[in-house]
Design a protein around this motif. Structure first.
Motif, PDB file in Angstrom:
ATOM      1  N   GLY A  50      38.113  52.992  53.434  1.00 14.69           N
ATOM      2  CA  GLY A  50      36.825  53.602  53.176  1.00 14.69           C
ATOM      3  C   GLY A  50      36.513  54.770  54.094  1.00 14.69           C
ATOM      4  N   LEU A  51      35.381  55.401  53.791  1.00 12.07           N
ATOM      5  CA  LEU A  51      34.901  56.572  54.524  1.00 12.07           C
ATOM      6  C   LEU A  51      33.407  56.421  54.795  1.00 12.07           C
ATOM      7  CD1 LEU A  51      35.342  59.641  55.449  1.00 12.07           C
ATOM      8  CD2 LEU A  51      34.489  60.221  53.168  1.00 12.07           C
ATOM      9  N   ILE A  52      33.010  56.698  56.033  1.00 11.92           N
ATOM     10  CA  ILE A  52      31.590  56.778  56.387  1.00 11.92           C
ATOM     11  C   ILE A  52      31.384  58.168  56.970  1.00 11.92           C
ATOM     12  CG2 ILE A  52      29.715  55.795  57.746  1.00 11.92           C
ATOM     13  CD1 ILE A  52      31.318  53.190  57.892  1.00 11.92           C
ATOM     14  N   ALA A  53      30.626  59.005  56.259  1.00 12.72           N
ATOM     15  CA  ALA A  53      30.484  60.411  56.666  1.00 12.72           C
ATOM     16  C   ALA A  53      29.018  60.799  56.732  1.00 12.72           C
ATOM     17  CB  ALA A  53      31.235  61.316  55.682  1.00 12.72           C
ATOM     18  N   GLY A  54      28.754  61.900  57.434  1.00 14.51           N
ATOM     19  CA  GLY A  54      27.387  62.393  57.530  1.00 14.51           C
ATOM     20  C   GLY A  54      27.179  63.189  58.800  1.00 14.51           C
ATOM     21  N   ALA A  55      26.143  64.011  58.795  1.00 16.94           N
ATOM     22  CA  ALA A  55      25.835  64.840  59.961  1.00 16.94           C
ATOM     23  C   ALA A  55      25.379  63.966  61.129  1.00 16.94           C
ATOM     24  CB  ALA A  55      24.747  65.854  59.606  1.00 16.94           C
ATOM     25  N   THR A  56      25.423  64.540  62.323  1.00 16.31           N
ATOM     26  CA  THR A  56      24.984  63.822  63.524  1.00 16.31           C
ATOM     27  C   THR A  56      23.533  63.381  63.394  1.00 16.31           C
ATOM     28  OG1 THR A  56      26.502  65.112  64.896  1.00 16.31           O
ATOM     29  CG2 THR A  56      24.674  64.014  66.014  1.00 16.31           C
ATOM     30  N   GLY A  57      23.266  62.115  63.712  1.00 12.93           N
ATOM     31  CA  GLY A  57      21.896  61.606  63.694  1.00 12.93           C
ATOM     32  C   GLY A  57      21.404  61.107  62.356  1.00 12.93           C
ATOM     33  N   THR A  58      22.301  60.980  61.361  1.00 13.75           N
ATOM     34  CA  THR A  58      21.860  60.536  60.031  1.00 13.75           C
ATOM     35  C   THR A  58      22.059  59.037  59.796  1.00 13.75           C
ATOM     36  OG1 THR A  58      24.019  61.165  59.110  1.00 13.75           O
ATOM     37  CG2 THR A  58      22.240  62.802  58.984  1.00 13.75           C
ATOM     38  N   GLY A  59      22.705  58.345  60.743  1.00 13.42           N
ATOM     39  CA  GLY A  59      22.835  56.895  60.616  1.00 13.42           C
ATOM     40  C   GLY A  59      24.235  56.371  60.377  1.00 13.42           C
ATOM     41  N   LYS A  60      25.267  57.192  60.608  1.00 11.57           N
ATOM     42  CA  LYS A  60      26.645  56.726  60.383  1.00 11.57           C
ATOM     43  C   LYS A  60      26.971  55.497  61.230  1.00 11.57           C
ATOM     44  CE  LYS A  60      28.993  60.351  61.538  1.00 11.57           C
ATOM     45  NZ  LYS A  60      27.881  61.204  62.033  1.00 11.57           N
ATOM     46  N   THR A  61      26.628  55.583  62.514  1.00 10.52           N
ATOM     47  CA  THR A  61      26.982  54.495  63.428  1.00 10.52           C
ATOM     48  C   THR A  61      26.282  53.195  63.045  1.00 10.52           C
ATOM     49  OG1 THR A  61      27.328  56.072  65.235  1.00 10.52           O
ATOM     50  CG2 THR A  61      27.020  53.761  65.835  1.00 10.52           C
ATOM     51  N   LYS A  62      25.035  53.288  62.606  1.00 12.90           N
ATOM     52  CA  LYS A  62      24.310  52.077  62.206  1.00 12.90           C
ATOM     53  C   LYS A  62      24.903  51.475  60.930  1.00 12.90           C
ATOM     54  CE  LYS A  62      21.923  52.797  65.731  1.00 12.90           C
ATOM     55  NZ  LYS A  62      22.589  52.310  66.947  1.00 12.90           N
ATOM     56  N   THR A  63      25.374  52.327  60.031  1.00  8.54           N
ATOM     57  CA  THR A  63      26.040  51.816  58.830  1.00  8.54           C
ATOM     58  C   THR A  63      27.335  51.109  59.202  1.00  8.54           C
ATOM     59  OG1 THR A  63      25.102  53.558  57.423  1.00  8.54           O
ATOM     60  CG2 THR A  63      27.095  52.470  56.633  1.00  8.54           C
ATOM     61  N   LEU A  64      28.097  51.708  60.130  1.00  6.31           N
ATOM     62  CA  LEU A  64      29.307  51.064  60.627  1.00  6.31           C
ATOM     63  C   LEU A  64      28.953  49.705  61.236  1.00  6.31           C
ATOM     64  CD1 LEU A  64      31.985  52.879  62.814  1.00  6.31           C
ATOM     65  CD2 LEU A  64      31.263  50.568  63.315  1.00  6.31           C
ATOM     66  N   GLN A  65      27.844  49.678  61.978  1.00  8.66           N
ATOM     67  CA  GLN A  65      27.384  48.435  62.607  1.00  8.66           C
ATOM     68  C   GLN A  65      27.037  47.387  61.559  1.00  8.66           C
ATOM     69  OE1 GLN A  65      24.467  49.269  65.613  1.00  8.66           O
ATOM     70  NE2 GLN A  65      23.943  47.119  65.963  1.00  8.66           N
ATOM     71  N   VAL A  66      26.335  47.802  60.515  1.00  9.98           N
ATOM     72  CA  VAL A  66      25.949  46.885  59.433  1.00  9.98           C
ATOM     73  C   VAL A  66      27.179  46.283  58.761  1.00  9.98           C
ATOM     74  CG1 VAL A  66      24.971  46.804  57.104  1.00  9.98           C
ATOM     75  CG2 VAL A  66      23.681  47.867  58.960  1.00  9.98           C
ATOM     76  N   ILE A  67      28.145  47.132  58.425  1.00 12.20           N
ATOM     77  CA  ILE A  67      29.340  46.636  57.720  1.00 12.20           C
ATOM     78  C   ILE A  67      30.109  45.656  58.591  1.00 12.20           C
ATOM     79  CG2 ILE A  67      31.530  47.296  56.672  1.00 12.20           C
ATOM     80  CD1 ILE A  67      30.267  49.949  55.874  1.00 12.20           C
ATOM     81  N   SER A  68      30.298  45.984  59.872  1.00 14.42           N
ATOM     82  CA  SER A  68      31.047  45.081  60.753  1.00 14.42           C
ATOM     83  C   SER A  68      30.295  43.767  60.952  1.00 14.42           C
ATOM     84  CB  SER A  68      31.321  45.755  62.104  1.00 14.42           C
ATOM     85  OG  SER A  68      30.119  46.123  62.757  1.00 14.42           O
ATOM     86  N   GLU A  69      28.963  43.828  60.995  1.00  9.17           N
ATOM     87  CA  GLU A  69      28.160  42.599  61.085  1.00  9.17           C
ATOM     88  C   GLU A  69      28.373  41.708  59.878  1.00  9.17           C
ATOM     89  OE1 GLU A  69      24.181  44.286  63.449  1.00  9.17           O
ATOM     90  OE2 GLU A  69      24.201  44.026  61.271  1.00  9.17           O
ATOM     91  N   VAL A 318      44.729  44.572  55.367  1.00  5.18           N
ATOM     92  CA  VAL A 318      44.032  45.355  56.381  1.00  5.18           C
ATOM     93  C   VAL A 318      43.336  46.547  55.728  1.00  5.18           C
ATOM     94  CG1 VAL A 318      44.288  46.704  58.499  1.00  5.18           C
ATOM     95  CG2 VAL A 318      45.678  44.660  58.149  1.00  5.18           C
ATOM     96  N   GLY A 319      42.057  46.707  56.027  1.00  3.03           N
ATOM     97  CA  GLY A 319      41.299  47.859  55.547  1.00  3.03           C
ATOM     98  C   GLY A 319      41.064  48.843  56.685  1.00  3.03           C
ATOM     99  N   VAL A 320      41.216  50.143  56.422  1.00  6.47           N
ATOM    100  CA  VAL A 320      41.025  51.180  57.436  1.00  6.47           C
ATOM    101  C   VAL A 320      39.864  52.070  57.004  1.00  6.47           C
ATOM    102  CG1 VAL A 320      42.092  53.075  58.714  1.00  6.47           C
ATOM    103  CG2 VAL A 320      43.496  51.140  57.953  1.00  6.47           C
ATOM    104  N   TYR A 321      38.894  52.261  57.916  1.00  7.93           N
ATOM    105  CA  TYR A 321      37.695  53.026  57.594  1.00  7.93           C
ATOM    106  C   TYR A 321      37.552  54.191  58.571  1.00  7.93           C
ATOM    107  CZ  TYR A 321      36.572  49.279  54.434  1.00  7.93           C
ATOM    108  OH  TYR A 321      36.623  48.386  53.387  1.00  7.93           O
ATOM    109  N   PHE A 322      37.446  55.406  58.003  1.00  6.18           N
ATOM    110  CA  PHE A 322      37.330  56.609  58.806  1.00  6.18           C
ATOM    111  C   PHE A 322      35.864  57.034  58.874  1.00  6.18           C
ATOM    112  CE2 PHE A 322      41.543  56.662  56.840  1.00  6.18           C
ATOM    113  CZ  PHE A 322      42.359  56.820  57.946  1.00  6.18           C
ATOM    114  N   CYS A 323      35.370  57.270  60.089  1.00  2.00           N
ATOM    115  CA  CYS A 323      33.994  57.730  60.292  1.00  2.00           C
ATOM    116  C   CYS A 323      34.038  59.152  60.842  1.00  2.00           C
ATOM    117  CB  CYS A 323      33.259  56.815  61.266  1.00  2.00           C
ATOM    118  SG  CYS A 323      33.280  55.072  60.800  1.00  2.00           S
ATOM    119  N   THR A 324      33.396  60.075  60.131  1.00  2.00           N
ATOM    120  CA  THR A 324      33.441  61.469  60.546  1.00  2.00           C
ATOM    121  C   THR A 324      32.240  62.204  59.954  1.00  2.00           C
ATOM    122  OG1 THR A 324      34.877  63.414  60.656  1.00  2.00           O
ATOM    123  CG2 THR A 324      34.868  62.180  58.588  1.00  2.00           C
ATOM    124  N   GLN A 325      32.128  63.506  60.216  1.00  2.00           N
ATOM    125  CA  GLN A 325      30.939  64.229  59.767  1.00  2.00           C
ATOM    126  C   GLN A 325      31.011  64.627  58.297  1.00  2.00           C
ATOM    127  OE1 GLN A 325      29.288  67.233  62.242  1.00  2.00           O
ATOM    128  NE2 GLN A 325      29.275  65.938  64.056  1.00  2.00           N
TER     129      GLN A 325
END
Length: 514
Positions: A50-69, A318-325
């Motif tokens: 998967g991919l989690i993308a978005g500009a700085t401050g839009t909530g990428k890290t929190k989405t990553l946190q939600v999925i891992s939770e 194994v699933g690999v998820y890339f987080c970027t802008q």
């Protein structure tokens, strides 16, 4: 049928799941969250990457946190590469307030604050379990990549690894690598030239300088023993998957070390994990934050290897998820392999930004309910465009989504909390030990000492007896070195022997085993 009911029916068509799933949020229509329009992702397809993308401050890290939770609550462990240092809060419960309660009610989920089982890890001086790997485990391809070597210099590294394999000289740390490089251009020059051809001293000198530069960036703390066993990523506590947070805040200035470590980790997981087939949930998920650091320094050859790993590793569960802008940070060949796409807002401040947004919109399915390029610039914090794969592997309809709030702390741990977490770790006592067993450095030095002693014994006491010719003496020395090289052995742990002889997927895809 009203527009809202039609919208809910549209979303539901692709999200009727017989198996288990996680809920990421609820759909938004015309800027308003719609109740009972949950956006679900089946566990069965979470190994499709998967991919989690978005500009700085839009909530990428929190989405990553939600999925891992949510994965942890389903008993699925995950590995998070934390370059910004803001994911340690997963270990502590979040705080309920009116805003979060209202959001949860609209989504239709119960907010139950809790901390998840977290293991802090590091490849540098950060507190936590020390992840280490030997030079031999990295292999010639990755070592050449991290040192940024040209073709000629890569050939020298290949000779070093081959010579050490044949003569059973373990390459454990950078000290070993430097010693072998010195040996092949000095004491062992004639042997190397005979077996592998001439090695350029200029190339070796350049490699030595680059190794020293790497040491100055802190890499000597990473290369060595005790090597980390990737099976320790796959753990559960009280039915919850353990979240391994690799703290990388102090290596942002050394992206090559980070990217090469990541690729080595993926290769090791692929080589170690058994085939899982088409199971109902993944065995492990990896989240790579700031993924552009991986691809911006990668050569064409290495990109091909990353693509191969991404294609093949899902069969290991194994699933690999890339987080970027932006999605454009990820090569198209890899982007096409990603099943789950979570796109947060993008900002259009320049003409270049607007072109990037248009290109980004083309990566997502068309929708009769959205003008994707417009939604991309108008979404608020905690909103995202989401499309996943259903249980049949078909992309679900694109949904403007109000993402659920994390149930763990949306902030970092304090120093005292980190210390407490590290002290309670079973893996710290297992891996945070310094080992420096006999390896190439000691073995070569010992070999040369034996040669010197043999030379001393060979000297005759009186000048009346002719000295052996230079050619004969050189031949005797060469024979002795060869004999010592063949007979010098080291007793190694079974796992280290296997990993040194099987270089990993990044070696095998180079066209031949080294």
């Amino acid at each position: 049928m009203s527009k809202i009911e039609s919208f809910k029916s549209h979303l539901a068509e692709g999200q009727v799941y017989k198996k288990d799933y996680i809920v990421l949020g609820t759909g938004i229509l015309d800027g308003v969250p719609v109740e009972n329009a949950q956006i679900k992702v089946p566990l069965k397809t979470l190994n499709r990457h998967g991919l989690i993308a978005g500009a700085t401050g839009t909530g990428k890290t929190k989405t990553l946190q939600v999925i891992s939770e949510q994965l942890s609550l389903k008993g699925i462990p995950s590995v998070l590469m934390d370059l910004k240092g803001d994911l340690s809060g997963l270990a502590q419960p979040g705080t309920l307030n009116d805003f979060i309660q209202k959001r949860s009610d609209v989504i239709g989920v119960k907010y139950n604050p809790m901390g998840l089982p977290v293991e802090l890890m590091s490849i540098s001086e950060e507190k936590g379990v020390k992840l280490k790997a030997t030079v031999s485990e990295f292999g010639p391809v990755l070592i050449s990549q991290i040192l940024d070597l040209n073709d000629t210099q890569q050939g020298v590294i290949a000779v070093v690894f081959r010579y050490c394999d044949v003569n059973h000289l373990p390459l454990l740390d950078l000290k070993d690598l430097k010693r072998v490089l010195q040996y092949i251009t000095n004491e062992g020059k004639e042997i190397i030239q005979k077996e592998f051809g001439q090695v350029s001293s200029a190339s070796v000198n350049t490699i030595m300088r680059k190794i020293i530069e790497l040491e100055q960036q802190g890499a000597e703390r990473f290369f060595g023993e005790k090597s980390f066993e990737v099976q320790d990523f796959v753990r559960t506590e009280n039915g919850k998957g353990v979240i391994s947070v690799i703290r990388l805040t102090d290596i942002q200035s050394t992206p090559k070390l980070f990217s090469t470590f990541m690729l080595s980790l993926l290769s090791e997981i692929y080589e170690t994990f058994p085939e899982q087939g088409d199971s109902d949930q993944p065995k492990l998920c990896l989240f790579i934050d700031e993924a552009h650091l991986v691809f911006s320094t990668a050569t064409k050859d290495l990109l091909e290897k990353i693509e191969a790993i991404v294609k093949l590793i899902r069969s290991k569960g194994v699933g690999v998820y890339f987080c970027t802008q932006t999605p454009t940070d990820v090569p198209d060949s890899i982007l096409g392999q990603l099943g789950l796409k979570v796109q947060h807002a993008l900002r259009a401040f320049t003409a270049k930004d607007r072109k990037a947004i248009t290109k980004t919109a083309e990566n997502y399915p068309d929708s009769e309910y959205y003008e994707t390029s417009e939604v991309l610039t108008n979404m608020g914090i905690g909103e995202a465009l989401i499309t996943a794969l259903n249980e049949k592997g078909i992309p679900t309809p694109l949904a403007h989504t109000l993402v659920r709030a994390p149930i763990s702390r949306m902030d970092i741990l304090t120093e005292s909390e980190i210390d407490t977490l590290v002290r309670s770790s079973e893996l710290v006592s297992k891996y945070n030990v310094d080992l420096d067993r006999e390896s190439a450095f000691e073995m070569l030095n010992e070999k040369l000492e034996e040669v010197e002693k043999a030379q001393e014994k060979a000297k005759l006491p009186t000048p009346t007896i002719p000295k052996p010719s230079t050619r004969r003496r050189a031949k005797e020395e060469e024979s002795l070195i060869e004999e010592l090289s063949k007979n010098t052995m080291i007793r190694q742990l079974g796992r280290t022997i296997f990993r040194e002889l099987t270089r990993g997927i990044l070696g095998s895809f180079s066209g031949k085993r080294r």
